[in-house]
Motif scaffolding. Structure first.
Motif, mmCIF file in Angstrom:
data_model
loop_
_atom_site.group_PDB
_atom_site.id
_atom_site.type_symbol
_atom_site.label_atom_id
_atom_site.label_comp_id
_atom_site.label_asym_id
_atom_site.label_seq_id
_atom_site.Cartn_x
_atom_site.Cartn_y
_atom_site.Cartn_z
ATOM 1 N N PRO A 299 -72.469 -23.363 5.431
ATOM 2 C CA PRO A 299 -73.079 -22.049 5.169
ATOM 3 C C PRO A 299 -72.759 -21.526 3.771
ATOM 4 C CG PRO A 299 -72.027 -22.082 7.336
ATOM 5 C CD PRO A 299 -71.610 -23.341 6.639
ATOM 6 N N ARG A 300 -73.781 -21.084 3.064
ATOM 7 C CA ARG A 300 -73.594 -20.570 1.705
ATOM 8 C C ARG A 300 -72.682 -19.341 1.682
ATOM 9 N NH1 ARG A 300 -79.034 -19.341 -1.102
ATOM 10 N NH2 ARG A 300 -77.820 -19.497 -3.022
ATOM 11 N N LYS A 301 -72.837 -18.486 2.695
ATOM 12 C CA LYS A 301 -72.035 -17.259 2.701
ATOM 13 C C LYS A 301 -70.551 -17.585 2.764
ATOM 14 C CE LYS A 301 -73.477 -13.464 4.573
ATOM 15 N NZ LYS A 301 -73.889 -12.374 5.493
ATOM 16 N N LEU A 302 -70.184 -18.578 3.589
ATOM 17 C CA LEU A 302 -68.778 -18.974 3.668
ATOM 18 C C LEU A 302 -68.307 -19.576 2.347
ATOM 19 C CD1 LEU A 302 -68.141 -20.560 7.194
ATOM 20 C CD2 LEU A 302 -67.464 -18.319 6.330
ATOM 21 N N ALA A 303 -69.167 -20.367 1.707
ATOM 22 C CA ALA A 303 -68.790 -20.988 0.436
ATOM 23 C C ALA A 303 -68.493 -19.924 -0.616
ATOM 24 C CB ALA A 303 -69.904 -21.916 -0.049
ATOM 25 N N PHE A 304 -69.335 -18.910 -0.708
ATOM 26 C CA PHE A 304 -69.119 -17.874 -1.721
ATOM 27 C C PHE A 304 -67.970 -16.939 -1.345
ATOM 28 C CE2 PHE A 304 -73.405 -19.167 -3.028
ATOM 29 C CZ PHE A 304 -73.199 -19.269 -4.399
ATOM 30 N N THR A 305 -67.748 -16.721 -0.054
ATOM 31 C CA THR A 305 -66.598 -15.922 0.359
ATOM 32 C C THR A 305 -65.311 -16.671 0.034
ATOM 33 O OG1 THR A 305 -67.907 -14.980 2.164
ATOM 34 C CG2 THR A 305 -65.531 -14.676 2.276
ATOM 35 N N TYR A 306 -65.322 -17.983 0.248
ATOM 36 C CA TYR A 306 -64.186 -18.834 -0.122
ATOM 37 C C TYR A 306 -63.892 -18.729 -1.618
ATOM 38 C CZ TYR A 306 -62.029 -23.309 -1.505
ATOM 39 O OH TYR A 306 -61.242 -24.280 -2.073
ATOM 40 N N LEU A 307 -64.920 -18.817 -2.449
ATOM 41 C CA LEU A 307 -64.735 -18.722 -3.895
ATOM 42 C C LEU A 307 -64.241 -17.335 -4.304
ATOM 43 C CD1 LEU A 307 -67.903 -20.667 -5.135
ATOM 44 C CD2 LEU A 307 -65.537 -21.470 -5.112
ATOM 45 N N ASP A 308 -64.718 -16.307 -3.618
ATOM 46 C CA ASP A 308 -64.231 -14.952 -3.906
ATOM 47 C C ASP A 308 -62.737 -14.837 -3.627
ATOM 48 O OD1 ASP A 308 -66.585 -13.781 -4.820
ATOM 49 O OD2 ASP A 308 -67.275 -13.269 -2.812
ATOM 50 N N ASP A 309 -62.292 -15.423 -2.525
ATOM 51 C CA ASP A 309 -60.855 -15.399 -2.205
ATOM 52 C C ASP A 309 -60.038 -16.089 -3.294
ATOM 53 O OD1 ASP A 309 -61.425 -14.060 0.115
ATOM 54 O OD2 ASP A 309 -61.072 -15.755 1.455
ATOM 55 N N LEU A 310 -60.544 -17.228 -3.763
ATOM 56 C CA LEU A 310 -59.841 -17.948 -4.830
ATOM 57 C C LEU A 310 -59.786 -17.129 -6.109
ATOM 58 C CD1 LEU A 310 -61.081 -21.654 -4.551
ATOM 59 C CD2 LEU A 310 -59.137 -20.564 -3.440
ATOM 60 N N SER A 311 -60.909 -16.528 -6.472
ATOM 61 C CA SER A 311 -60.961 -15.791 -7.742
ATOM 62 C C SER A 311 -60.002 -14.609 -7.743
ATOM 63 C CB SER A 311 -62.393 -15.329 -8.033
ATOM 64 O OG SER A 311 -62.799 -14.325 -7.116
ATOM 65 N N LYS A 312 -59.897 -13.920 -6.621
ATOM 66 C CA LYS A 312 -58.994 -12.769 -6.543
ATOM 67 C C LYS A 312 -57.541 -13.205 -6.703
ATOM 68 C CE LYS A 312 -62.123 -10.200 -3.500
ATOM 69 N NZ LYS A 312 -62.387 -9.768 -2.097
ATOM 70 N N GLU A 313 -57.162 -14.269 -5.995
ATOM 71 C CA GLU A 313 -55.774 -14.743 -6.064
ATOM 72 C C GLU A 313 -55.458 -15.330 -7.435
ATOM 73 O OE1 GLU A 313 -51.892 -15.540 -4.877
ATOM 74 O OE2 GLU A 313 -53.454 -14.342 -3.894
ATOM 75 N N PHE A 314 -56.400 -16.092 -7.988
ATOM 76 C CA PHE A 314 -56.161 -16.730 -9.284
ATOM 77 C C PHE A 314 -56.005 -15.682 -10.382
ATOM 78 C CE2 PHE A 314 -57.299 -18.928 -13.207
ATOM 79 C CZ PHE A 314 -56.583 -20.111 -13.083
ATOM 80 N N PHE A 315 -56.880 -14.687 -10.389
ATOM 81 C CA PHE A 315 -56.788 -13.664 -11.433
ATOM 82 C C PHE A 315 -55.524 -12.833 -11.266
ATOM 83 C CE2 PHE A 315 -57.755 -9.512 -13.346
ATOM 84 C CZ PHE A 315 -58.072 -9.932 -14.630
ATOM 85 N N MET A 316 -55.130 -12.561 -10.032
ATOM 86 C CA MET A 316 -53.916 -11.795 -9.791
ATOM 87 C C MET A 316 -52.677 -12.572 -10.256
ATOM 88 S SD MET A 316 -52.626 -9.992 -6.249
ATOM 89 C CE MET A 316 -52.467 -11.575 -5.394
ATOM 90 N N SER A 317 -52.716 -13.895 -10.111
ATOM 91 C CA SER A 317 -51.568 -14.729 -10.458
ATOM 92 C C SER A 317 -51.533 -15.104 -11.936
ATOM 93 C CB SER A 317 -51.573 -16.008 -9.614
ATOM 94 O OG SER A 317 -51.530 -15.712 -8.234
ATOM 95 N N TYR A 318 -52.699 -15.388 -12.532
ATOM 96 C CA TYR A 318 -52.715 -15.950 -13.886
ATOM 97 C C TYR A 318 -53.651 -15.213 -14.843
ATOM 98 C CZ TYR A 318 -51.003 -19.747 -10.931
ATOM 99 O OH TYR A 318 -50.316 -20.483 -9.995
ATOM 100 N N GLY A 319 -54.133 -14.043 -14.458
ATOM 101 C CA GLY A 319 -55.107 -13.344 -15.293
ATOM 102 C C GLY A 319 -54.650 -13.109 -16.712
ATOM 103 N N ASN A 320 -53.367 -12.861 -16.915
ATOM 104 C CA ASN A 320 -52.856 -12.589 -18.262
ATOM 105 C C ASN A 320 -52.689 -13.848 -19.096
ATOM 106 O OD1 ASN A 320 -52.672 -9.833 -17.680
ATOM 107 N ND2 ASN A 320 -50.588 -10.020 -16.885
ATOM 108 N N GLU A 321 -52.807 -15.013 -18.478
ATOM 109 C CA GLU A 321 -52.574 -16.269 -19.197
ATOM 110 C C GLU A 321 -53.854 -17.032 -19.507
ATOM 111 O OE1 GLU A 321 -49.212 -18.587 -17.601
ATOM 112 O OE2 GLU A 321 -49.107 -17.067 -16.016
#
Length: 217
Positions: A79-101
Motif C-alpha cells: 500500500p502506498r499510504k503505508l510506504a509514505f507513512t513509513y518514510l514520514d516516520d524515518l524523516s522525523k527521526e532522522f532530522f531530529m537526530s542529525y538535522g544539524n549535521e
C-alpha cells in the motif's frame, strides 16, 4: 513489503544512510539500487516532494524533507499510504537526530550509517499490512496518496541520455556501492567490539586468575 531504504542529500545526491540488507536482497535489488541512485542525481530542491516511480516488479517511493530525500523500494502490491507513512516516520527521526549535521562541510558518504538500526526496527513494524496498527494507518485520512504523482522509471531516467552517459554513471554507482558495503561492515564490527569486547576481557582475566591459582597452588 518494504524491501530496502536509502537516504541522500538532495543538493548533491550524497548518500547519508541506507538499510543494510542480506546477500539475497542485495542480489535481487542490485539493478534497482543503481536506479535509486540515479533518481537521487536527478532530484533537486524544486522536484516533487512526494513521488512514486514504477520500475519492473517494484515501486520507488520517495519524499523530500529539509533538503534530504528518503526513498524506499517496495513490492508493487504494498500500500502506498503505508510506504509514505513509513518514510514520514524515518524523516522525523532522522532530522531530529542529525538535522544539524546534514549540511556539515566535508561530510563523508554514509556518515549516518548507524541510522540503519532505527530503519530496520521501523521497517519490521510496517512489514505485515494486516496488523491492527497498520490497518489503522490505512484507514486514517492522514494524506491523500491519490494526489501523489506516479512516474515511469524509463521516462524519468533514460529519456535524452546516451548509452555512454549511462555506462559511466553505472560504473560510478558500483564504486559507491562498494564503499557503502565497506562502511557498513566497519560499523557492524565496531558495534560488536563495543558489545562483546569488555565481557570477553573480563572472562579472560577471570580464567587467567583461576588458572594461576589452581595450577601454581
Amino acid at each position: 513489503m518494504v524491501k530496502t531504504t536509502m537516504i541522500a542529500r538532495v543538493s548533491d545526491a550524497l548518500p547519508l544512510a541506507a538499510s543494510i540488507d542480506d546477500e539475497q536482497v542485495e542480489m535481487e535489488l542490485k539493478e534497482y539500487k543503481s536506479q535509486a541512485k540515479l533518481i537521487f542525481r536527478k532530484l533537486n530542491l524544486n522536484s516533487e516532494k512526494r513521488c512514486s516511480i514504477e520500475s519492473g516488479s517494484y515501486v520507488f517511493h520517495y519524499i523530500i524533507d529539509h533538503g534530504v530525500v528518503y526513498l524506499c523500494i517496495c513490492e508493487r502490491n504494498y500500500p502506498r499510504k503505508l510506504a509514505f507513512t513509513y518514510l514520514d516516520d524515518l524523516s522525523k527521526e532522522f532530522f531530529m537526530s542529525y538535522g544539524n549535521e546534514i549540511d556539515r562541510p566535508g561530510l563523508r558518504p554514509y556518515a549516518f550509517a548507524r541510522f540503519d538500526t532505527f530503519m530496520q526496527n521501523t521497517k519490521r513494524m510496517y512489514q505485515d499490512t494486516r496488523t491492527q496498527s497498520n490497518l489503522t494507518k490505512l484507514h486514517e485520512d492522514l494524506q491523500d496518496v491519490t494526489k501523489i504523482m506516479t512516474k515511469n522509471m524509463e521516462d524519468l531516467l533514460y529519456r535524452g541520455e546516451t548509452l555512454d552517459n549511462l555506462q559511466g554513471k553505472s560504473e560510478l554507482l558500483l564504486r559507491d556501492s562498494a564503499r557503502y558495503r565497506q562502511t557498513a561492515r566497519d560499523v557492524n564490527l565496531q558495534a560488536l567490539y563495543r558489545k562483546y569486547g569488555p565481557p570477553a576481557i573480563i572472562l579472560f582475566v577471570f580464567l587467567l586468575v583461576i588458572y594461576w591459582r589452581f595450577w601454581w597452588y
